[in-house]
Write an enzyme that holds these catalytic residues in place. Structure first.
Site, PDB file in Angstrom:
ATOM      1  N   ASP A 174       0.825  -1.204   0.000  1.00  9.44           N
ATOM      2  CA  ASP A 174       0.000   0.000   0.000  1.00  9.44           C
ATOM      3  C   ASP A 174       0.863   1.260   0.000  1.00  9.44           C
ATOM      4  O   ASP A 174       1.903   1.321   0.667  1.00  9.44           O
ATOM      5  CB  ASP A 174      -0.905  -0.007   1.237  1.00  9.44           C
ATOM      6  CG  ASP A 174      -1.810   1.197   1.292  1.00  9.44           C
ATOM      7  OD1 ASP A 174      -2.725   1.279   0.454  1.00  9.44           O
ATOM      8  OD2 ASP A 174      -1.587   2.068   2.155  1.00  9.44           O
ATOM      9  N   GLU A 224       1.141  -0.328  -4.933  1.00 12.35           N
ATOM     10  CA  GLU A 224       0.202   0.726  -5.302  1.00 12.35           C
ATOM     11  C   GLU A 224       1.039   1.937  -5.708  1.00 12.35           C
ATOM     12  O   GLU A 224       1.425   2.753  -4.888  1.00 12.35           O
ATOM     13  CB  GLU A 224      -0.705   1.086  -4.120  1.00 12.35           C
ATOM     14  CG  GLU A 224      -1.733   2.136  -4.492  1.00 12.35           C
ATOM     15  CD  GLU A 224      -2.376   2.801  -3.283  1.00 12.35           C
ATOM     16  OE1 GLU A 224      -3.408   3.465  -3.473  1.00 12.35           O
ATOM     17  OE2 GLU A 224      -1.843   2.679  -2.172  1.00 12.35           O
TER      18      GLU A 224
END
Length: 234
Positions: A174, A224
């Site tokens: 993330d 990401e």
């Protein structure tokens, strides 16, 4: 009934029939919020979705079905109620000296209005609490970790190794482009950029430094790493 680990394990035969080869789960670690992106304990499962035994039962059943399990690992920041941060921001805490440098703090030379936010020109990347100001991008309740500290890097490797040992096959990383926002703001070359240096180090560790059973697939990492300006992606 809420997308828990037992329910996912029960759905594996159906997923196998669909031809599913891997499952990426949104965060399952203990966290402050329902979404799980503000971690409070990287070494435990959110009780709303199950337990560590439920996780190992899931990975064993998934591997038997030829399906890999990918965890969402939030390395960029933690919750403001994470024990690391609670110790880091409180000089009276017995672990203050250990954890204070795990986060990024302003000092008397900081111009907090000059540090640009990566996608919101009207926002600042600092928040203040207990007369101390700390780096944040996503929320004042999500302080950013300091990856220039080797202890933070070592802890993230330990976390990754722990879950691989329990059957995880890889990680969705993330906010992977924001590990060192200051190097980004200062246009540091990629070879020296803290974000890139860290992911190269982490990639090598999970693929070469972590022992896995013979025949196991290489640990999968996916970040990401979106561009906020679509024109830059071309």
């Amino acid at each position: 009934g809420i997308g828990d680990l037992i329910g996912l394990r029960q759905a594996l035969p159906y997923l196998k029939d669909l031809g599913v080869a891997a499952i990426w789960m949104t965060p399952v670690f203990r966290a402050k919020s329902y979404h799980g992106y503000d971690t409070t304990d990287f070494f435990d499962i959110d009780p709303d979705v199950g337990s560590k035994k439920d996780f190992t039962d899931l990975t064993a059943a998934a591997h038997a079905a030829g399906i890999q399990i990918i965890l969402d690992l939030v390395q960029n920041h933690v919750a403001d109620v994470n024990p690391w941060f609670l110790a880091a921001i409180n000089p009276k805490d017995p672990n203050y000296a250990k954890y204070h440098d795990w986060f990024v703090w302003s000092d008397e030379y900081s111009n907090m209005y000059a540090d640009k936010h990566p996608w919101d020109g009207g926002a600042v990347i600092w928040a203040c609490k207990n007369y101390a100001c700390y780096h944040q991008i996503f929320s004042t309740s999500m302080p950013e970790l300091n990856f220039r500290n080797p202890e933070v890097r070592a802890e993230m490797k330990r976390i990754a190794q722990f879950w691989i040992g329990l059957g995880a096959d890889g990680y969705r990383l993330d906010a992977s482009k924001h590990i060192d926002q200051f190097d980004d703001n200062n246009a540091v070359p990629l070879a020296l950029h803290g974000t890139h240096v860290w992911w190269k180090e982490f990639n090598y560790f999970v693929k070469k430094g972590v022992s896995r059973l013979p025949g196991s697939a290489t640990v999968l990492l996916t970040g990401e790493n979106r561009w906020d300006d679509p024109a830059l992606a071309n």
